[in-house]
Design a protein around this motif. Structure first.
Motif, PDB file in Angstrom:
ATOM      1  N   LYS A 133      43.633  34.168  39.013  1.00 14.80           N
ATOM      2  CA  LYS A 133      44.624  35.102  38.482  1.00 14.80           C
ATOM      3  C   LYS A 133      45.906  35.057  39.308  1.00 14.80           C
ATOM      4  CE  LYS A 133      45.223  39.942  37.253  1.00 14.80           C
ATOM      5  NZ  LYS A 133      46.244  40.400  38.165  1.00 14.80           N
ATOM      6  N   ASP A 178      49.562  33.947  37.862  1.00 14.59           N
ATOM      7  CA  ASP A 178      50.729  34.834  37.990  1.00 14.59           C
ATOM      8  C   ASP A 178      51.868  34.149  38.719  1.00 14.59           C
ATOM      9  OD1 ASP A 178      49.317  36.755  36.664  1.00 14.59           O
ATOM     10  OD2 ASP A 178      48.824  37.924  38.457  1.00 14.59           O
ATOM     11  N   ARG A 237      37.729  34.153  40.705  1.00 18.73           N
ATOM     12  CA  ARG A 237      38.503  34.651  39.555  1.00 18.73           C
ATOM     13  C   ARG A 237      39.792  35.327  40.007  1.00 18.73           C
ATOM     14  NH1 ARG A 237      33.501  37.024  36.037  1.00 18.73           N
ATOM     15  NH2 ARG A 237      32.840  35.025  35.202  1.00 18.73           N
ATOM     16  N   HIS A 238      39.752  36.029  41.118  1.00 13.60           N
ATOM     17  CA  HIS A 238      40.954  36.675  41.647  1.00 13.60           C
ATOM     18  C   HIS A 238      41.985  35.627  42.062  1.00 13.60           C
ATOM     19  CE1 HIS A 238      43.384  38.675  44.811  1.00 13.60           C
ATOM     20  NE2 HIS A 238      43.397  39.640  43.899  1.00 13.60           N
TER      21      HIS A 238
END
Length: 138
Positions: free
Chosen positions: A129, A133, A125-126
């Motif tokens: 993200k 971004d 999930r990181h």
């Protein structure tokens, strides 16, 4: 932008712990008849599901190009781990009235594999993200 691939290590450790779980004792029952060790190899369906979990975790390592699929496979393996723990509890506590149970290290392997799979899911999930971004910046 640097994407960390720590989740690959987490998935590898989780798969290794599931492999060790498949061959280790996860309970000892002391009854009037004697001592019996509970091993997943005594229950072929249970052993097959645990091997499937380890294979799914290994396959998830190589799905790094498609993080959505990697996340799905990791979630499925986590659900199977929980189902495996519940099934193991039913196996241990069914039909053993009057017996005392001693937990051995196998249960810790299952819980450890689940913890490392959760860490891997957080890493996936990181990374998603970070990718979102960076796409937004472009």
């Amino acid at each position: 932008m640097m994407i960390q691939r720590m989740q690959s290590l987490y998935l590898l450790v989780a798969a290794a712990l599931m492999g060790v779980f498949c061959i280790s004792d996860w309970g000892v029952i002391n009854a009037e008849e004697g001592i019996s060790h509970i091993v997943p190899s005594d229950y072929p369906v249970f052993l097959t599901i645990n091997i499937l979990i380890a294979v799914l975790l290994l396959l998830a390592i190589f799905m790094f190009r498609n993080t959505r699929r990697q996340k799905t496979v990791t979630l499925v393996s986590m659900l199977l781990m929980v189902a495996s723990g519940v099934t193991g509890g039913f196996i241990i506590y069914s039909g053993n009235e009057g017996a005392t149970l001693e937990w051995t290290g196998g249960v810790i392997m299952l819980v450890g594999a689940l913890v490392f799979a959760i860490c891997a899911l957080r890493g996936i999930r990181h990374d998603e993200k970070l990718l979102r971004d960076s796409d937004r910046i472009r």
